[in-house]
Design an enzyme around this catalytic site. Sequence first.
Site, PDB file in Angstrom:
ATOM      1  N   GLU A 134       0.798  -1.228   0.000  1.00 32.83           N
ATOM      2  CA  GLU A 134       0.000   0.000   0.000  1.00 32.83           C
ATOM      3  C   GLU A 134       0.830   1.277   0.000  1.00 32.83           C
ATOM      4  O   GLU A 134       0.491   2.251  -0.686  1.00 32.83           O
ATOM      5  CB  GLU A 134      -0.946  -0.007   1.223  1.00 32.83           C
ATOM      6  CG  GLU A 134      -2.176  -0.892   1.078  1.00 32.83           C
ATOM      7  CD  GLU A 134      -1.946  -2.319   1.526  1.00 32.83           C
ATOM      8  OE1 GLU A 134      -2.929  -3.044   1.740  1.00 32.83           O
ATOM      9  OE2 GLU A 134      -0.766  -2.733   1.647  1.00 32.83           O
ATOM     10  N   LEU A 135       1.919   1.311   0.760  1.00 26.51           N
ATOM     11  CA  LEU A 135       2.716   2.541   0.832  1.00 26.51           C
ATOM     12  C   LEU A 135       3.287   2.942  -0.527  1.00 26.51           C
ATOM     13  O   LEU A 135       3.479   4.137  -0.798  1.00 26.51           O
ATOM     14  CB  LEU A 135       3.837   2.378   1.854  1.00 26.51           C
ATOM     15  CG  LEU A 135       3.417   2.540   3.325  1.00 26.51           C
ATOM     16  CD1 LEU A 135       4.559   2.145   4.248  1.00 26.51           C
ATOM     17  CD2 LEU A 135       2.971   3.965   3.600  1.00 26.51           C
TER      18      LEU A 135
END
Length: 241
Positions: A134-135
């Site tokens: 996700e990051l």
Amino acid sequence: MSVLLTEIENNVLTISLNRPEKHNALNTALTQALLDALKDAERDPQVRAIIVHGNGKSFCAGADTTEFSSLTPDASDQVLDRADLTTALHLSFSKIAKPIIAAVHGNALGGGAGLALACDLVVMAEDARFGYPELKHGIVAAVVLANLVRQLGQKKAFELVAMAEPVSGQRAFELDLVNRVCPAADVLGEARIFAEKLASWSPVAMATTKRTFYRAADLALEEALAVGRDANVMMRGFSKP
């Protein structure tokens, strides 16, 4: 085309995520369909064990980010509804009394990784890609963190989400996140071996085992022993299947 397919054989329900062109990314329709299928399975006396897997090249590539553009702060009700739906789905796996096995191949990323860990048992392809990227996309691994931290511990869990790099199925096995690893072609068959074994037990005993396990998992010792004691008393009244 249905986003979810189901089939019952030998008291085992196979739930197939069916958005192969999207690597089974979880949009609202698929998330709701999966939650509904699990609730239906809980009520169906034919079902004694459940397999969750993905059609096509992947188990589940995570949340369908194409929906994000409509889930803005201006659509706060929709944002809350989607978050509540995701939370309800992840909670349902431990609340349903029937054992659930994830059969994982290809990508199991973000919400897909969380979906696998929400299951009671996991069979994973050796070359699967499991992780929380996700990051890399400027978003946050959120609901999926609850199961990850509980099953892996803080240091390794933080490394997975902070580095945002997937690991192989073999590495996931080494981290004790997976019960079995095998070639991708064998994943569904290995999951069925698990499922048919679990489906052969007394449904009442299996259900009580699962409920007792999850109730005791996060309790202090004295409270966990009390939960076990209650189950011990209850099982005296079990009849044979």
